[in-house]
Scaffold this motif. Structure first.
Motif, PDB file in Angstrom:
ATOM      1  N   MET A  41       6.865  13.590 -82.440  1.00 21.96           N
ATOM      2  CA  MET A  41       7.408  12.743 -83.302  1.00 21.96           C
ATOM      3  C   MET A  41       8.873  12.159 -82.983  1.00 21.96           C
ATOM      4  SD  MET A  41       6.997  10.958 -86.217  1.00 21.96           S
ATOM      5  CE  MET A  41       5.601  11.511 -87.020  1.00 21.96           C
ATOM      6  N   ILE A  42       9.754  13.143 -82.412  1.00 20.58           N
ATOM      7  CA  ILE A  42      11.203  12.825 -82.298  1.00 20.58           C
ATOM      8  C   ILE A  42      11.221  12.147 -80.859  1.00 20.58           C
ATOM      9  CG2 ILE A  42      13.424  13.928 -81.433  1.00 20.58           C
ATOM     10  CD1 ILE A  42      12.477  16.529 -83.314  1.00 20.58           C
ATOM     11  N   GLU A  43      10.497  12.554 -79.977  1.00 19.67           N
ATOM     12  CA  GLU A  43      10.411  11.838 -78.948  1.00 19.67           C
ATOM     13  C   GLU A  43      10.183  10.167 -78.986  1.00 19.67           C
ATOM     14  OE1 GLU A  43       7.769  13.416 -75.975  1.00 19.67           O
ATOM     15  OE2 GLU A  43       9.069  15.361 -75.667  1.00 19.67           O
ATOM     16  N   ARG A  44       9.166   9.943 -80.011  1.00 21.95           N
ATOM     17  CA  ARG A  44       8.446   8.565 -80.135  1.00 21.95           C
ATOM     18  C   ARG A  44       9.861   8.083 -80.813  1.00 21.95           C
ATOM     19  NH1 ARG A  44       5.811   4.061 -78.985  1.00 21.95           N
ATOM     20  NH2 ARG A  44       5.458   3.024 -80.984  1.00 21.95           N
ATOM     21  N   PHE A  45      10.332   8.535 -81.729  1.00 23.03           N
ATOM     22  CA  PHE A  45      11.676   8.077 -82.412  1.00 23.03           C
ATOM     23  C   PHE A  45      12.631   7.652 -81.572  1.00 23.03           C
ATOM     24  CE2 PHE A  45      15.623   8.613 -84.700  1.00 23.03           C
ATOM     25  CZ  PHE A  45      15.825   7.416 -85.738  1.00 23.03           C
ATOM     26  N   LEU A  46      12.955   8.531 -80.718  1.00 23.66           N
ATOM     27  CA  LEU A  46      14.003   8.182 -79.713  1.00 23.66           C
ATOM     28  C   LEU A  46      13.641   7.151 -78.589  1.00 23.66           C
ATOM     29  CD1 LEU A  46      15.137  11.858 -78.717  1.00 23.66           C
ATOM     30  CD2 LEU A  46      16.368  10.071 -80.382  1.00 23.66           C
ATOM     31  N   HIS A  47      12.284   6.856 -78.366  1.00 23.35           N
ATOM     32  CA  HIS A  47      11.871   5.838 -77.589  1.00 23.35           C
ATOM     33  C   HIS A  47      12.141   4.763 -78.158  1.00 23.35           C
ATOM     34  CE1 HIS A  47       9.321   3.311 -74.925  1.00 23.35           C
ATOM     35  NE2 HIS A  47       8.609   3.171 -75.892  1.00 23.35           N
ATOM     36  N   VAL A  48      11.634   4.658 -79.500  1.00 24.79           N
ATOM     37  CA  VAL A  48      11.708   3.277 -80.146  1.00 24.79           C
ATOM     38  C   VAL A  48      13.359   2.823 -80.471  1.00 24.79           C
ATOM     39  CG1 VAL A  48      11.818   2.232 -82.810  1.00 24.79           C
ATOM     40  CG2 VAL A  48       9.776   3.408 -81.809  1.00 24.79           C
ATOM     41  N   ILE A  49      14.225   3.965 -80.697  1.00 25.50           N
ATOM     42  CA  ILE A  49      15.675   3.608 -80.689  1.00 25.50           C
ATOM     43  C   ILE A  49      16.087   3.011 -79.438  1.00 25.50           C
ATOM     44  CG2 ILE A  49      17.948   4.338 -80.795  1.00 25.50           C
ATOM     45  CD1 ILE A  49      16.315   4.361 -83.403  1.00 25.50           C
ATOM     46  N   ASN A  50      15.707   3.632 -78.103  1.00 23.80           N
ATOM     47  CA  ASN A  50      16.048   3.151 -76.753  1.00 23.80           C
ATOM     48  C   ASN A  50      15.431   1.612 -76.621  1.00 23.80           C
ATOM     49  OD1 ASN A  50      17.343   3.707 -74.204  1.00 23.80           O
ATOM     50  ND2 ASN A  50      15.227   3.523 -73.294  1.00 23.80           N
ATOM     51  N   GLU A  51      14.422   1.424 -76.965  1.00 21.98           N
ATOM     52  CA  GLU A  51      13.622   0.195 -76.772  1.00 21.98           C
ATOM     53  C   GLU A  51      14.503  -0.890 -77.600  1.00 21.98           C
ATOM     54  OE1 GLU A  51      10.955  -2.593 -75.568  1.00 21.98           O
ATOM     55  OE2 GLU A  51      11.249  -0.616 -74.993  1.00 21.98           O
ATOM     56  N   ILE A  52      14.932  -0.609 -78.952  1.00 26.43           N
ATOM     57  CA  ILE A  52      15.772  -1.676 -79.557  1.00 26.43           C
ATOM     58  C   ILE A  52      17.104  -1.916 -78.686  1.00 26.43           C
ATOM     59  CG2 ILE A  52      17.310  -1.728 -81.715  1.00 26.43           C
ATOM     60  CD1 ILE A  52      15.157  -0.029 -83.113  1.00 26.43           C
ATOM     61  N   LYS A  53      17.529  -0.942 -78.084  1.00 28.70           N
ATOM     62  CA  LYS A  53      18.812  -1.156 -77.131  1.00 28.70           C
ATOM     63  C   LYS A  53      18.625  -2.020 -76.302  1.00 28.70           C
ATOM     64  CE  LYS A  53      22.343   1.141 -74.714  1.00 28.70           C
ATOM     65  NZ  LYS A  53      22.910   2.493 -74.313  1.00 28.70           N
ATOM     66  N   ILE A  54      17.551  -1.924 -75.734  1.00 24.70           N
ATOM     67  CA  ILE A  54      16.958  -2.718 -74.486  1.00 24.70           C
ATOM     68  C   ILE A  54      16.627  -4.269 -74.892  1.00 24.70           C
ATOM     69  CG2 ILE A  54      14.951  -3.110 -72.842  1.00 24.70           C
ATOM     70  CD1 ILE A  54      14.816  -0.230 -72.471  1.00 24.70           C
ATOM     71  N   ARG A  55      16.133  -4.256 -75.913  1.00 24.06           N
ATOM     72  CA  ARG A  55      15.604  -5.551 -76.730  1.00 24.06           C
ATOM     73  C   ARG A  55      16.792  -6.460 -76.986  1.00 24.06           C
ATOM     74  NH1 ARG A  55       9.864  -5.548 -79.637  1.00 24.06           N
ATOM     75  NH2 ARG A  55       8.761  -4.329 -77.967  1.00 24.06           N
ATOM     76  N   ASN A  56      17.719  -5.687 -77.684  1.00 24.87           N
ATOM     77  CA  ASN A  56      19.169  -6.441 -78.224  1.00 24.87           C
ATOM     78  C   ASN A  56      20.211  -5.633 -78.280  1.00 24.87           C
ATOM     79  OD1 ASN A  56      20.733  -8.069 -80.127  1.00 24.87           O
ATOM     80  ND2 ASN A  56      18.963  -9.448 -80.425  1.00 24.87           N
ATOM     81  N   GLU A  57      20.893  -5.502 -77.479  1.00 25.09           N
ATOM     82  CA  GLU A  57      22.196  -4.717 -77.208  1.00 25.09           C
ATOM     83  C   GLU A  57      22.923  -5.026 -78.426  1.00 25.09           C
ATOM     84  OE1 GLU A  57      24.586  -2.243 -73.864  1.00 25.09           O
ATOM     85  OE2 GLU A  57      23.773  -4.063 -73.540  1.00 25.09           O
ATOM     86  N   SER A  58      23.290  -6.325 -78.791  1.00 26.35           N
ATOM     87  CA  SER A  58      24.489  -6.457 -79.683  1.00 26.35           C
ATOM     88  C   SER A  58      23.987  -5.946 -81.016  1.00 26.35           C
ATOM     89  CB  SER A  58      24.615  -8.096 -79.760  1.00 26.35           C
ATOM     90  OG  SER A  58      24.816  -8.550 -78.626  1.00 26.35           O
ATOM     91  N   LEU A  59      22.702  -6.273 -81.430  1.00 29.29           N
ATOM     92  CA  LEU A  59      22.270  -5.948 -82.716  1.00 29.29           C
ATOM     93  C   LEU A  59      21.993  -4.463 -82.860  1.00 29.29           C
ATOM     94  CD1 LEU A  59      19.938  -8.857 -84.063  1.00 29.29           C
ATOM     95  CD2 LEU A  59      22.280  -8.330 -84.458  1.00 29.29           C
ATOM     96  N   PHE A  60      21.699  -3.830 -81.805  1.00 34.21           N
ATOM     97  CA  PHE A  60      21.502  -2.362 -81.511  1.00 34.21           C
ATOM     98  C   PHE A  60      22.855  -1.792 -81.961  1.00 34.21           C
ATOM     99  CE2 PHE A  60      22.359   1.560 -79.230  1.00 34.21           C
ATOM    100  CZ  PHE A  60      21.600   2.231 -79.762  1.00 34.21           C
ATOM    101  N   TYR A  61      24.125  -2.098 -81.655  1.00 32.40           N
ATOM    102  CA  TYR A  61      25.157  -1.443 -81.651  1.00 32.40           C
ATOM    103  C   TYR A  61      25.629  -1.880 -83.184  1.00 32.40           C
ATOM    104  CZ  TYR A  61      25.848   0.549 -77.211  1.00 32.40           C
ATOM    105  OH  TYR A  61      25.639   1.266 -75.804  1.00 32.40           O
ATOM    106  N   PHE A  62      25.486  -3.187 -83.410  1.00 31.13           N
ATOM    107  CA  PHE A  62      25.805  -3.415 -84.976  1.00 31.13           C
ATOM    108  C   PHE A  62      25.151  -2.567 -85.913  1.00 31.13           C
ATOM    109  CE2 PHE A  62      25.354  -6.223 -88.752  1.00 31.13           C
ATOM    110  CZ  PHE A  62      26.669  -5.884 -89.145  1.00 31.13           C
ATOM    111  N   GLY A  63      23.822  -2.385 -85.596  1.00 34.51           N
ATOM    112  CA  GLY A  63      23.072  -1.541 -86.515  1.00 34.51           C
ATOM    113  C   GLY A  63      23.496   0.000 -86.324  1.00 34.51           C
ATOM    114  N   LEU A  64      23.727   0.458 -85.414  1.00 33.29           N
ATOM    115  CA  LEU A  64      24.548   1.702 -85.263  1.00 33.29           C
ATOM    116  C   LEU A  64      25.782   2.072 -85.985  1.00 33.29           C
ATOM    117  CD1 LEU A  64      23.892   4.263 -83.804  1.00 33.29           C
ATOM    118  CD2 LEU A  64      25.265   3.451 -81.723  1.00 33.29           C
TER     119      LEU A  64
END
Length: 256
Positions: free
Chosen positions: A1-24
């Motif tokens: 579950m944790i690995e899946r969550f971290l994969h999703v987070i990393n995928e968001i960063k890859i897809r849209n770095e600007s909105l990733f950091y704003f969301g962070l």
């Protein structure tokens, strides 16, 4: 579950770095505000002042990461422009809400001075612009084809955006009334963290349900239903739930 969550987070960063950091940034601010609720007694309308920016930071963070995920699927779409619209306008709204909380002042419905009235109007304008941009993205999802995505997942995104837009604009109903309660003046009975009224109608409930269709419906469709027909049915039921809570609130009745 944790690995899946971290994969999703990393995928968001890859897809849209600007909105990733704003969301962070939003999620980090939410943690700060939550900690501040434990160290300050400042209240706004009988609720700890930092509860509101805490909730808004989470909501805006979720929106940013969700749209970062969805916009990746679109072709012929200037995602950079959308990114900056979200970051600048929602960033302004979030910082103003937090600043007012630090002063023990209202952000929404505050027209006590010309400056506060202007800033409140600008918040409404910011939310409207972001909602209209999201509506345009919804149109693109209805008009474009997505051969690499499951049909039920595409329909979930389409209907989720549609419900989001409708109930995002429902916020204008609260703005026109200068009140989120029906039967009282901005009642905050502090029902769990959301603070919904336990005694009168609360227009924030349908607003909350409708806006978070953006996350709930695609997740349910992709991981559970895996059927276009089931996705459409559950989306209709979800929309009816939002409408029902709106009607209930307008009648001055609490959710429970």
């Amino acid at each position: 579950m944790i690995e899946r969550f971290l994969h999703v987070i990393n995928e968001i960063k890859i897809r849209n770095e600007s909105l990733f950091y704003f969301g962070l940034f939003c999620f980090t601010l939410s943690i700060i505000c939550f900690v501040l609720t434990k160290f300050t007694t400042t209240q706004v309308q009988e609720v700890n002042a930092y509860i509101k920016p805490f909730k808004f930071a989470i909501s805006i963070g979720l929106f940013s990461w969700t749209m970062a995920w969805y916009c990746y699927y679109l072709t012929d779409f200037n995602v950079s422009t959308f990114n900056w619209i979200v970051i600048i306008l929602f960033g302004f709204e979030l910082l103003y809400i937090t600043f007012q909380a630090s002063k023990g002042q209202l952000s929404h419905f505050n027209i006590s001075t010309p400056t506060y009235s202007l800033l409140y109007s600008l918040m409404g304008l910011a939310a409207t612009i972001v909602t209209l941009c999201t509506a345009y993205i919804g149109v693109l999802f209805f008009t474009q084809t997505f051969t690499t995505l499951p049909n039920y997942y595409v329909w979930a995104i389409r209907l989720a955006i549609l419900i989001f837009v409708i109930f995002s604009f429902e916020g204008a109903l609260m703005g026109s009334r200068m009140n989120h309660s029906v039967g009282a003046i901005n009642d905050n009975s502090n029902w769990f963290i959301v603070g919904w009224s336990k005694t009168v109608g609360d227009l924030r409930i349908s607003h909350f349900i409708g806006m978070h269709a953006l996350q709930i419906l695609p997740i349910l469709s992709f991981y559970i239903f895996k059927s276009t027909k089931a996705t459409i049915i559950i989306s209709i039921c979800y929309a009816l739930l939002a409408v029902t809570t709106l009607v209930q609130a307008l009648k001055g009745r609490p959710i429970f």
